[in-house]
Design an enzyme around this catalytic site. Structure first.
Site, mmCIF file in Angstrom:
data_model
loop_
_atom_site.group_PDB
_atom_site.id
_atom_site.type_symbol
_atom_site.label_atom_id
_atom_site.label_comp_id
_atom_site.label_asym_id
_atom_site.label_seq_id
_atom_site.Cartn_x
_atom_site.Cartn_y
_atom_site.Cartn_z
ATOM 1 N N GLU A 153 0.798 -1.227 0.000
ATOM 2 C CA GLU A 153 0.000 0.000 0.000
ATOM 3 C C GLU A 153 0.831 1.279 0.000
ATOM 4 O O GLU A 153 0.529 2.224 -0.734
ATOM 5 C CB GLU A 153 -0.965 -0.006 1.191
ATOM 6 C CG GLU A 153 -2.189 -0.884 1.004
ATOM 7 C CD GLU A 153 -1.890 -2.363 1.193
ATOM 8 O OE1 GLU A 153 -2.750 -3.193 0.852
ATOM 9 O OE2 GLU A 153 -0.790 -2.690 1.706
ATOM 10 N N HIS A 165 -10.219 -5.650 10.610
ATOM 11 C CA HIS A 165 -10.817 -5.335 9.319
ATOM 12 C C HIS A 165 -12.157 -4.620 9.469
ATOM 13 O O HIS A 165 -12.974 -4.611 8.542
ATOM 14 C CB HIS A 165 -11.013 -6.621 8.494
ATOM 15 C CG HIS A 165 -9.735 -7.198 7.998
ATOM 16 N ND1 HIS A 165 -8.851 -7.866 8.816
ATOM 17 C CD2 HIS A 165 -9.168 -7.192 6.762
ATOM 18 C CE1 HIS A 165 -7.807 -8.268 8.113
ATOM 19 N NE2 HIS A 165 -7.969 -7.864 6.862
#
Length: 344
Positions: A79, A148
């Site tokens: 990322e 998450h």
């Protein structure tokens, strides 16, 4: 069938059976991507599984086939690297749209977003522009557990130089993505995982409001409910419950968390004299705290009670389904809070 609808059917970007007047959020984002890619060769999309796979939530479906690997780029699971690449591309004339698969992974890209994208224009005295869009889904979905299911808007709200939009409807998702791509500053679009398949009214030719303007989703004169992202749905459901009891709540969709449209909030509070902020994020140090403080400063003499808050529990999101549901605001929680403050 409109030319817009026909063109997207032929491109394989939009399911043919869907009427143009109502779309799901992912479809509206898909159309927005298609249009910005078609309008400007400097625009490209980059992220994990955005190409061949079509995006984890179908948002980039069909774009790879239409625009090719140069404009729709699959990346490694890295990322900070590909977000940093996006910053560099923006500095030399590109208009990248970066998709981070989930906001939880944005933690790995914080250096590129905060130290690079958000500060370049200021540090260069305005000589450099960073027309970077970062899209990422977040929020509590369905038993994805603590790592998450985070709501990280409080981190990004506190970054000067970075703007944050929170679309809650197909129409806003379409408008705000297109507006963000045209802007010369870095903008973060925080989308909610549970909203991608929500259906709503959609008109691609409708005139867009300012990107960071709040909108009144329901008129009311007794109480102001302020929400954003998926909590707009929760606030609207609570308002319907309260209406059956004779309490008319006004529901405002913020649409943006940096900047916050305080003028619209002030106008509503001037009418209702009471306000409650509904947020899925944790109560401590969140958007609700900022809004409450700002309204108490600006509308103190209009308020008949302090600005109240209903927020997510200050715990890592549980995996257990019942506990997960109990950790975030539900319509009944909001309605009960309004009843308490109306009495108070």
């Amino acid at each position: 069938m409109s030319q817009w609808k026909k063109g997207n059917d032929q491109a394989g970007l939009l399911a043919p059976a869907r009427p143009a007047e109502r779309l799901q959020v992912w479809e509206a984002l898909n159309i927005a991507h298609d249009r910005v890619l078609a309008e400007d060769d400097a625009v490209f999309v980059m992220g994990e599984d955005v190409g061949l796979f079509g995006g984890s939530y179908r948002v980039t479906q069909g774009l790879y086939a239409k625009y090719g690997a140069w404009r729709v780029r699959d990346t490694p699971i890295s990322e900070n690297s590909f977000t940093g690449l996006g910053v560099g591309a923006a500095l030399v004339g590109g208009r990248p749209v970066i998709e981070l698969m989930t906001v939880n992974f944005a933690l790995l890209a914080m250096d590129a977003i905060i130290n690079m994208a958000a500060k370049m224009r200021y540090m260069s005295g305005g000589a450099l522009r960073v027309p970077l869009v970062v899209r990422t889904p977040g929020g509590v979905a369905r038993q994805l557990a603590a790592q998450h299911s985070q709501r990280l808007e409080h981190l990004f709200m506190n970054v000067p130089g970075l703007r944050v939009a929170t679309p809650a409807t197909p129409q806003d998702a379409y408008w705000q993505l297109r507006q963000a791509v045209r802007d010369d500053d870095p903008i973060l679009l925080l989308e909610h995982e549970l909203l991608y398949f929500r259906e709503g009214a959609f008109d691609p030719e409708a005139e867009a409001p300012p990107m960071h303007a709040a909108r009144v989703r329901r008129e009311g004169g007794h109480f102001t409910l302020i929400a954003y992202s998926r909590m707009v749905e929760v606030a609207l459901e609570a308002a319907e419950e309260l209406a059956a009891e004779g309490i008319e709540a006004e529901v405002i969709d913020l649409r943006s968390l940096r900047p916050i449209d305080l003028v619209t909030l002030q106008d509503s509070v001037t009418k209702t004299h009471r306000a409650l902020v509904v947020e899925e994020d944790c109560r401590f140090g969140g958007a609700g705290a900022e809004i409450a403080a700002a309204l108490n400063e600006r509308s103190f003499f209009e308020l008949e009670a302090p600005v109240a808050r209903v927020a997510g529990a200050d715990v890592p999101t549980p995996y257990n389904g019942a506990l997960e549901a109990a950790s975030i605001p539900r319509p009944g929680d909001v309605a009960e809070a309004v009843r308490e403050w109306m009495v108070g």
